[in-house]
Design a protein around this motif. Structure first.
Motif, PDB file in Angstrom:
ATOM      1  N   GLU A   1      15.828  12.171   5.931  1.00  8.10           N
ATOM      2  CA  GLU A   1      14.876  11.214   5.371  1.00  8.10           C
ATOM      3  C   GLU A   1      13.480  11.431   5.969  1.00  8.10           C
ATOM      4  OE1 GLU A   1      16.285   7.137   5.314  1.00  8.10           O
ATOM      5  OE2 GLU A   1      18.344   7.852   5.476  1.00  8.10           O
ATOM      6  N   ALA A   2      13.438  11.705   7.278  1.00  5.92           N
ATOM      7  CA  ALA A   2      12.139  11.948   7.919  1.00  5.92           C
ATOM      8  C   ALA A   2      11.487  13.212   7.362  1.00  5.92           C
ATOM      9  CB  ALA A   2      12.329  12.068   9.430  1.00  5.92           C
ATOM     10  N   ILE A   3      12.286  14.266   7.150  1.00  7.22           N
ATOM     11  CA  ILE A   3      11.753  15.503   6.579  1.00  7.22           C
ATOM     12  C   ILE A   3      11.171  15.250   5.192  1.00  7.22           C
ATOM     13  CG2 ILE A   3      12.462  17.744   5.622  1.00  7.22           C
ATOM     14  CD1 ILE A   3      14.301  18.068   8.026  1.00  7.22           C
ATOM     15  N   ALA A   4      11.863  14.432   4.396  1.00  7.21           N
ATOM     16  CA  ALA A   4      11.371  14.134   3.043  1.00  7.21           C
ATOM     17  C   ALA A   4      10.008  13.435   3.098  1.00  7.21           C
ATOM     18  CB  ALA A   4      12.382  13.266   2.306  1.00  7.21           C
ATOM     19  N   ILE A   5       9.845  12.508   4.043  1.00  5.00           N
ATOM     20  CA  ILE A   5       8.576  11.765   4.146  1.00  5.00           C
ATOM     21  C   ILE A   5       7.448  12.685   4.593  1.00  5.00           C
ATOM     22  CG2 ILE A   5       7.376  10.013   5.505  1.00  5.00           C
ATOM     23  CD1 ILE A   5       9.833   8.287   5.321  1.00  5.00           C
TER      24      ILE A   5
ATOM     25  N   HIS B   1       0.852  -1.197   0.000  1.00  3.48           N
ATOM     26  CA  HIS B   1       0.000   0.000   0.000  1.00  3.48           C
ATOM     27  C   HIS B   1       0.890   1.249   0.000  1.00  3.48           C
ATOM     28  CE1 HIS B   1      -3.234  -2.779   1.129  1.00  3.48           C
ATOM     29  NE2 HIS B   1      -2.419  -3.232   2.067  1.00  3.48           N
ATOM     30  N   PRO B   2       1.489   1.603  -1.122  1.00  4.42           N
ATOM     31  CA  PRO B   2       2.481   2.691  -1.146  1.00  4.42           C
ATOM     32  C   PRO B   2       1.913   4.056  -0.787  1.00  4.42           C
ATOM     33  CG  PRO B   2       1.904   1.982  -3.379  1.00  4.42           C
ATOM     34  CD  PRO B   2       1.293   0.985  -2.458  1.00  4.42           C
ATOM     35  N   ARG B   3       0.611   4.282  -0.938  1.00  4.64           N
ATOM     36  CA  ARG B   3       0.035   5.589  -0.628  1.00  4.64           C
ATOM     37  C   ARG B   3      -0.623   5.646   0.741  1.00  4.64           C
ATOM     38  NH1 ARG B   3      -0.723   9.725  -3.645  1.00  4.64           N
ATOM     39  NH2 ARG B   3      -2.698  10.218  -2.621  1.00  4.64           N
ATOM     40  N   ASP B   4      -0.479   4.592   1.528  1.00  6.34           N
ATOM     41  CA  ASP B   4      -1.132   4.571   2.833  1.00  6.34           C
ATOM     42  C   ASP B   4      -0.532   5.659   3.727  1.00  6.34           C
ATOM     43  OD1 ASP B   4      -1.424   3.608   5.765  1.00  6.34           O
ATOM     44  OD2 ASP B   4      -2.904   2.459   4.639  1.00  6.34           O
ATOM     45  N   ALA B   5      -1.344   6.631   4.109  1.00 10.23           N
ATOM     46  CA  ALA B   5      -0.863   7.784   4.877  1.00 10.23           C
ATOM     47  C   ALA B   5      -0.387   7.387   6.268  1.00 10.23           C
ATOM     48  CB  ALA B   5      -1.964   8.837   4.982  1.00 10.23           C
TER      49      ALA B   5
ATOM     50  N   THR C   1       2.530  16.180   3.430  1.00  7.53           N
ATOM     51  CA  THR C   1       1.806  17.457   3.381  1.00  7.53           C
ATOM     52  C   THR C   1       1.342  17.787   1.973  1.00  7.53           C
ATOM     53  OG1 THR C   1       3.865  18.728   3.095  1.00  7.53           O
ATOM     54  CG2 THR C   1       3.096  18.357   5.355  1.00  7.53           C
ATOM     55  N   GLU C   2       2.083  17.297   0.972  1.00 10.54           N
ATOM     56  CA  GLU C   2       1.668  17.522  -0.421  1.00 10.54           C
ATOM     57  C   GLU C   2       0.500  16.615  -0.798  1.00 10.54           C
ATOM     58  OE1 GLU C   2       5.101  16.940  -2.810  1.00 10.54           O
ATOM     59  OE2 GLU C   2       6.265  18.561  -1.878  1.00 10.54           O
ATOM     60  N   ASP C   3       0.579  15.346  -0.393  1.00  7.35           N
ATOM     61  CA  ASP C   3      -0.455  14.385  -0.780  1.00  7.35           C
ATOM     62  C   ASP C   3      -1.719  14.500   0.086  1.00  7.35           C
ATOM     63  OD1 ASP C   3       1.364  13.508  -2.627  1.00  7.35           O
ATOM     64  OD2 ASP C   3       2.003  11.743  -1.471  1.00  7.35           O
ATOM     65  N   PHE C   4      -1.543  14.913   1.342  1.00  9.24           N
ATOM     66  CA  PHE C   4      -2.675  15.025   2.267  1.00  9.24           C
ATOM     67  C   PHE C   4      -2.617  16.376   2.982  1.00  9.24           C
ATOM     68  CE2 PHE C   4      -1.520  10.585   1.803  1.00  9.24           C
ATOM     69  CZ  PHE C   4      -2.727   9.973   1.507  1.00  9.24           C
ATOM     70  N   PRO C   5      -2.911  17.456   2.270  1.00  3.98           N
ATOM     71  CA  PRO C   5      -2.751  18.806   2.848  1.00  3.98           C
ATOM     72  C   PRO C   5      -3.713  19.107   3.995  1.00  3.98           C
ATOM     73  CG  PRO C   5      -3.867  18.918   0.717  1.00  3.98           C
ATOM     74  CD  PRO C   5      -3.408  17.495   0.875  1.00  3.98           C
ATOM     75  N   ASP C   6      -4.732  18.284   4.209  1.00  7.43           N
ATOM     76  CA  ASP C   6      -5.695  18.544   5.276  1.00  7.43           C
ATOM     77  C   ASP C   6      -5.324  17.872   6.590  1.00  7.43           C
ATOM     78  OD1 ASP C   6      -7.250  20.066   3.573  1.00  7.43           O
ATOM     79  OD2 ASP C   6      -8.441  18.351   2.899  1.00  7.43           O
ATOM     80  N   LEU C   7      -4.227  17.117   6.623  1.00 12.93           N
ATOM     81  CA  LEU C   7      -3.805  16.461   7.861  1.00 12.93           C
ATOM     82  C   LEU C   7      -2.827  17.374   8.606  1.00 12.93           C
ATOM     83  CD1 LEU C   7      -3.185  12.783   6.670  1.00 12.93           C
ATOM     84  CD2 LEU C   7      -5.147  13.669   7.934  1.00 12.93           C
TER      85      LEU C   7
END
Length: 417
Positions: free
Chosen positions: A86-90, A64-68, A95-101
């Motif tokens: 690496e953590a900053i990149a993730i 599930h590569p897109r699992d938030a 924030t780009e894929d799920f801007p409402d979280l």
């Protein structure tokens, strides 16, 4: 001031992780990952087995590569392993894929702050608060960021013109605003007085004219005794009367003396006083900005503290209701509580006790709370999910609480917004 160590921010992330673990069941229901997988990974993380937790997380993300949720957990694991980049990149990609979280924004800001990037941390926390204005963790972190920025501004104010002789009094003024406020200006005035003595010397020659006035009356009596043997020619030396007219001469001599003494004294004193007033202006402005930023941070921290206390009071009220703890439930209401039907407080309390105790079980959840505080009154609007063995209700609820001593107690309760 020295920057906080990465260990400090790892502790902050551990606090965030504990909250994430508590909410993992709810988040797992939203996303595609099964609760058992989340539970296993969370257990490994609690035991400090981050390498094993990362292996399991990568295995889930392969399916599930897109699992938030799993991406978020992976970011936490990398942060615990001190792999900041690496953590900053993730978290940035989240924030780009799920801007409402709001959570990815918050954790990203924590990592920025650990690297000393406080401006980026502040901007990122602003984004988290935009997604959820009542997100307590982001609000508290933002208060800490403002306090750090204020201290940096204060340090810059103390480092203006480090190579000159002037900064030393500036530093003293900035550090002791509440005490020796004039400590930087008194030395300037002392130095200004010393050159003023030099121009005052030309005024000294004015003193001899006063000495000449004293001999003028002495020769007059000397002339009078000489003509005494000659009685008739006495009227001739009477012109000595005009000699006595130095009295009007004394007046013009006295008048010019104060005038030249005042003018040179005003000019040299006025000029040096104006110059030092210009020099500390830079430090004063910087210190003023630092004070404003510090005050803003303190105000934000006080507001956040009150909101946290109000939210805790509401959650305790819901928990007491869910636990059928009537005593704690009724204690959540203030003595000035406005009963819904105008009945007495005792009549209302007896009715509530009977209705709660007759239920086999009750669960009350508070979701999406919105808190507004003005002075000592707080308004909390939320969605109340009520379940019992007889009834299930999902509705909007509003509680008005007032601060009584150190407690926030319910004054008014109504359904709807």
């Amino acid at each position: 001031m020295p920057l906080a160590s990465p260990h400090t921010y790892r502790n902050a992330l551990r606090g965030i992780l504990s909250k994430t673990v508590i909410l993992s069941g709810l988040i797992a229901a939203i996303y595609s990952v099964q609760a058992s997988e989340v539970s296993d990974i969370s257990k490994l993380m609690r035991n400090g087995q981050y390498a094993d937790a990362l292996v399991k997380t990568d295995a889930v993300l392969a399916k599930h590569p897109r699992d938030a949720q799993m991406r978020f957990v992976k970011g936490l694991i990398l942060a615990e392993q001190n792999k900041s980049a690496e953590a900053i990149a993730i978290f940035s990609k989240l924030t780009e894929d799920f801007p409402d979280l709001p959570e990815p924004y918050n954790n990203l800001a924590v990592l920025y702050a650990a690297n000393g990037q406080y401006d980026k941390a502040r901007t990122t926390l602003d984004m988290a608060i935009r997604t959820n204005p009542t997100y307590a963790t982001a609000l508290e972190n933002l208060g800490d960021i403002y306090a750090k920025l204020a201290s940096q501004a204060y340090d810059k104010a103390l480092q203006i013109d480090p190579g000159s002789n002037v900064p030393q009094p500036k530093l003293t003024l900035v550090r002791t605003l509440s005490g020796n406020i004039t400590g930087g200006t008194i030395p300037k005035l002392a130095s200004a007085n010393t050159p003023s003595n030099k121009p005052s010397t030309p005024a000294a020659p004015v003193v001899p004219p006063t000495t000449t006035t004293t001999p003028t009356p002495t020769p007059a009596p000397e002339i009078k005794p000489k003509p005494k043997p000659e009685p008739k020619p006495e009227p001739k030396p009477e012109p000595a009367a005009p000699v006595e007219k130095p009295k009007p001469v004394e007046k013009p001599v006295e008048k010019p003396t104060p005038k030249p003494a005042e003018k040179p004294a005003d000019k040299p004193v006025g000029k040096p006083v104006e110059k030092p007033a210009e020099k500390p202006s830079k430090a004063d402005k910087a210190a003023e900005k630092a004070d404003k930023a510090s005050a803003k941070a303190a105000e934000s921290a006080r507001e956040e503290k009150d909101k946290t206390a109000v939210l805790a009071a509401v959650n305790n009220w819901a928990k007491a209701w869910s636990d059928l703890d009537v005593k704690s439930y009724l204690a959540a209401y203030g003595s000035d509580f406005q009963t819904p039907k105008g009945e007495t407080r005792k009549e209302w309390a007896d009715e509530r006790r009977a209705r709660i105790e007759e239920k086999g079980h009750i669960t009350v959840k508070v979701e999406a709370p919105q808190i507004a505080i003005k002075n000592d009154t707080a308004t909390v609007r939320f969605r109340q999910i009520y379940n019992s063995n007889r009834l299930t209700v999902n509705s909007r609820k509003t509680l008005i609480l007032t601060k009584q001593g150190n407690k926030w107690l319910i004054k008014q309760e109504r359904s709807g917004g």
